[in-house]
Design a protein around this motif. Sequence first.
Motif, PDB file in Angstrom:
ATOM      1  N   TRP A 220      32.713  32.359  58.601  1.00 19.15           N
ATOM      2  CA  TRP A 220      33.520  31.708  57.572  1.00 19.15           C
ATOM      3  C   TRP A 220      33.762  32.599  56.357  1.00 19.15           C
ATOM      4  CZ3 TRP A 220      36.247  27.696  58.966  1.00 19.15           C
ATOM      5  CH2 TRP A 220      35.783  26.906  60.036  1.00 19.15           C
ATOM      6  N   ASN A 221      33.168  33.791  56.345  1.00 15.13           N
ATOM      7  CA  ASN A 221      33.455  34.750  55.280  1.00 15.13           C
ATOM      8  C   ASN A 221      34.749  35.506  55.526  1.00 15.13           C
ATOM      9  OD1 ASN A 221      31.033  34.639  53.467  1.00 15.13           O
ATOM     10  ND2 ASN A 221      29.984  35.063  55.403  1.00 15.13           N
ATOM     11  N   ARG A 222      35.368  35.244  56.670  1.00 13.46           N
ATOM     12  CA  ARG A 222      36.696  35.823  56.953  1.00 13.46           C
ATOM     13  C   ARG A 222      37.764  34.935  56.332  1.00 13.46           C
ATOM     14  NH1 ARG A 222      35.855  39.584  61.171  1.00 13.46           N
ATOM     15  NH2 ARG A 222      37.894  40.385  60.535  1.00 13.46           N
ATOM     16  N   THR A 223      39.004  35.455  56.257  1.00  9.24           N
ATOM     17  CA  THR A 223      40.092  34.663  55.697  1.00  9.24           C
ATOM     18  C   THR A 223      40.418  33.492  56.613  1.00  9.24           C
ATOM     19  OG1 THR A 223      41.865  35.880  56.811  1.00  9.24           O
ATOM     20  CG2 THR A 223      41.084  36.760  54.694  1.00  9.24           C
ATOM     21  N   ALA A 224      41.097  32.485  56.069  1.00  8.99           N
ATOM     22  CA  ALA A 224      41.479  31.317  56.862  1.00  8.99           C
ATOM     23  C   ALA A 224      42.366  31.725  58.041  1.00  8.99           C
ATOM     24  CB  ALA A 224      42.194  30.298  55.983  1.00  8.99           C
ATOM     25  N   LYS A 225      43.259  32.679  57.810  1.00  4.27           N
ATOM     26  CA  LYS A 225      44.133  33.157  58.891  1.00  4.27           C
ATOM     27  C   LYS A 225      43.303  33.811  59.992  1.00  4.27           C
ATOM     28  CE  LYS A 225      48.047  34.627  60.877  1.00  4.27           C
ATOM     29  NZ  LYS A 225      47.580  35.506  61.960  1.00  4.27           N
ATOM     30  N   GLU A 226      42.312  34.596  59.630  1.00  4.25           N
ATOM     31  CA  GLU A 226      41.471  35.250  60.625  1.00  4.25           C
ATOM     32  C   GLU A 226      40.653  34.230  61.419  1.00  4.25           C
ATOM     33  OE1 GLU A 226      40.601  39.619  58.607  1.00  4.25           O
ATOM     34  OE2 GLU A 226      39.484  37.874  57.906  1.00  4.25           O
ATOM     35  N   LYS A 259      46.172  25.766  59.365  1.00  4.75           N
ATOM     36  CA  LYS A 259      46.124  26.463  58.078  1.00  4.75           C
ATOM     37  C   LYS A 259      46.681  25.517  57.012  1.00  4.75           C
ATOM     38  CE  LYS A 259      48.538  29.635  59.997  1.00  4.75           C
ATOM     39  NZ  LYS A 259      49.458  30.774  60.201  1.00  4.75           N
ATOM     40  N   THR A 260      45.997  25.398  55.886  1.00  4.27           N
ATOM     41  CA  THR A 260      46.453  24.479  54.838  1.00  4.27           C
ATOM     42  C   THR A 260      47.176  25.186  53.702  1.00  4.27           C
ATOM     43  OG1 THR A 260      44.421  24.648  53.521  1.00  4.27           O
ATOM     44  CG2 THR A 260      44.454  23.014  55.319  1.00  4.27           C
ATOM     45  N   GLY A 261      46.862  26.454  53.485  1.00  2.00           N
ATOM     46  CA  GLY A 261      47.426  27.166  52.334  1.00  2.00           C
ATOM     47  C   GLY A 261      46.802  26.732  51.023  1.00  2.00           C
ATOM     48  N   GLU A 262      45.759  25.909  51.102  1.00  2.00           N
ATOM     49  CA  GLU A 262      45.109  25.381  49.894  1.00  2.00           C
ATOM     50  C   GLU A 262      43.919  26.262  49.512  1.00  2.00           C
ATOM     51  OE1 GLU A 262      44.079  21.371  50.894  1.00  2.00           O
ATOM     52  OE2 GLU A 262      46.121  20.907  51.579  1.00  2.00           O
ATOM     53  N   LYS A 263      43.969  26.830  48.322  1.00  2.00           N
ATOM     54  CA  LYS A 263      42.922  27.731  47.866  1.00  2.00           C
ATOM     55  C   LYS A 263      41.598  26.991  47.694  1.00  2.00           C
ATOM     56  CE  LYS A 263      45.688  31.284  47.479  1.00  2.00           C
ATOM     57  NZ  LYS A 263      45.555  32.435  48.391  1.00  2.00           N
ATOM     58  N   THR A 264      40.510  27.740  47.865  1.00  2.00           N
ATOM     59  CA  THR A 264      39.186  27.157  47.668  1.00  2.00           C
ATOM     60  C   THR A 264      38.276  28.130  46.933  1.00  2.00           C
ATOM     61  OG1 THR A 264      37.199  26.329  48.755  1.00  2.00           O
ATOM     62  CG2 THR A 264      38.441  27.982  49.949  1.00  2.00           C
ATOM     63  N   GLU A 266      35.014  27.232  46.951  1.00  4.20           N
ATOM     64  CA  GLU A 266      33.734  26.807  47.508  1.00  4.20           C
ATOM     65  C   GLU A 266      33.112  27.917  48.361  1.00  4.20           C
ATOM     66  OE1 GLU A 266      32.168  24.104  46.855  1.00  4.20           O
ATOM     67  OE2 GLU A 266      33.733  22.990  45.786  1.00  4.20           O
ATOM     68  N   ARG A 267      31.824  27.813  48.571  1.00  2.97           N
ATOM     69  CA  ARG A 267      31.116  28.756  49.421  1.00  2.97           C
ATOM     70  C   ARG A 267      31.660  28.650  50.853  1.00  2.97           C
ATOM     71  NH1 ARG A 267      26.835  27.937  52.616  1.00  2.97           N
ATOM     72  NH2 ARG A 267      26.531  25.861  51.710  1.00  2.97           N
ATOM     73  N   PRO A 268      31.948  29.797  51.499  1.00  3.36           N
ATOM     74  CA  PRO A 268      32.454  29.764  52.872  1.00  3.36           C
ATOM     75  C   PRO A 268      31.545  28.949  53.794  1.00  3.36           C
ATOM     76  CG  PRO A 268      32.688  31.960  51.988  1.00  3.36           C
ATOM     77  CD  PRO A 268      31.918  31.170  50.959  1.00  3.36           C
ATOM     78  N   GLY A 269      32.160  28.057  54.575  1.00  2.85           N
ATOM     79  CA  GLY A 269      31.423  27.181  55.479  1.00  2.85           C
ATOM     80  C   GLY A 269      31.189  25.795  54.911  1.00  2.85           C
ATOM     81  N   THR A 270      31.560  25.589  53.628  1.00  2.00           N
ATOM     82  CA  THR A 270      31.407  24.281  53.002  1.00  2.00           C
ATOM     83  C   THR A 270      32.354  23.268  53.655  1.00  2.00           C
ATOM     84  OG1 THR A 270      30.773  25.247  50.891  1.00  2.00           O
ATOM     85  CG2 THR A 270      31.601  22.982  50.841  1.00  2.00           C
ATOM     86  N   ASP A 284      39.109  32.397  51.603  1.00  4.20           N
ATOM     87  CA  ASP A 284      40.174  32.260  50.611  1.00  4.20           C
ATOM     88  C   ASP A 284      40.783  30.859  50.545  1.00  4.20           C
ATOM     89  OD1 ASP A 284      41.204  32.476  53.166  1.00  4.20           O
ATOM     90  OD2 ASP A 284      42.891  33.758  52.606  1.00  4.20           O
ATOM     91  N   GLU A 285      40.845  30.165  51.686  1.00  2.10           N
ATOM     92  CA  GLU A 285      41.536  28.876  51.745  1.00  2.10           C
ATOM     93  C   GLU A 285      40.751  27.890  52.605  1.00  2.10           C
ATOM     94  OE1 GLU A 285      45.378  29.697  53.327  1.00  2.10           O
ATOM     95  OE2 GLU A 285      46.054  30.859  51.586  1.00  2.10           O
ATOM     96  N   TRP A 286      41.129  26.607  52.453  1.00  4.22           N
ATOM     97  CA  TRP A 286      40.575  25.568  53.328  1.00  4.22           C
ATOM     98  C   TRP A 286      41.268  25.636  54.678  1.00  4.22           C
ATOM     99  CZ3 TRP A 286      36.357  23.012  51.934  1.00  4.22           C
ATOM    100  CH2 TRP A 286      36.073  22.830  50.577  1.00  4.22           C
TER     101      TRP A 286
END
Length: 311
Positions: A220-226, A259-264, A266-270, A284-286
């Motif tokens: 979850w430390n990768r980008t949402a797209k990844e 993909k939501t495009g909504e910035k976050t 929060e800690r990755p994996g939340t 980077d995103e939810w």
Amino acid sequence: MDKKDLRIVFMGTPEFAVATLQRLVNEGYNVVAAVTQPDKPTGRHAEMTMPAVKRYALSKGIPVLQPEKMKDETFLKQLASYEADLQVVVAFRMLPEAVWAMPRYGTFNVHASLLPQYRGAAPINWAIINGETETGITTFMLDKEIDTGRIIMQKRINIPDDADVETLYGSLMELGAETAIETIDLILLGDGKITTVPQDNSLTVKPAPKIFKETCEIDWNRTAKEVYDFIRGLSPVPGARTKLSLNGERTVKIFRAKKTGEKTGERPGTVSVEKRRLLVAAKDEWLELTDLQIAGKKRTTAADIINGLRG
């Protein structure tokens, strides 16, 4: 030479290979034998199950060879007895020179990528995981190194942004069968003499190694797209896995996400539950999870899981 006179030995194991074998049979090519993996125990009761290629070949009266070892002398004698002019390989295993050099026209492989990219056992998975927008089929002559032989033909196909392995697998399976037929016809036309080109080894080559259980863990430390591409690249089998806090920590297999495009921040994996949406924070995103399976339960929708959490 007419296609009915060209003696072909087909080599392959899974359903992906059956499409090519079926096309050869339906169009009247002379398939004199099929070589596949040995039967294996599967399921809870470890029942012996034959490979898809064997099942189809037997239904058409095609002799089947299932060697444990490709260099076994008994197998090599059996193979030679079919006096193949050409061998066609689809989703099989690495062959020794004693096998691939046996026919007078050689042996060609049907590979589900645009070589030299994605040499290896899982080209469809890795193309999606890496976010490629294009892949394809390559036919090439076998040589001593895996997936490195001279290219005969390539056909390209787009990878839609919402495609997973299942959808791309089907498209490439049919394209592979079509490309195999065209390659055989080219060999027939030239009486075995065809123009081939070497693979471009000056490129930075992306590998396609076999997928293992540990490969399937989501970072979850990768980008949402990844993460989104990673999920698509492992769906439906073997499935991307992670641990999420859902009324306690649960191991979850994820089949589909959005993909939501909504910035976050929060800690990755939340995990966040909003109305009927199950969201997980990437770097980077939810990312919205829509189709998943909690360990020990059936595959279901995120909405059903949310309802269960609230109940």
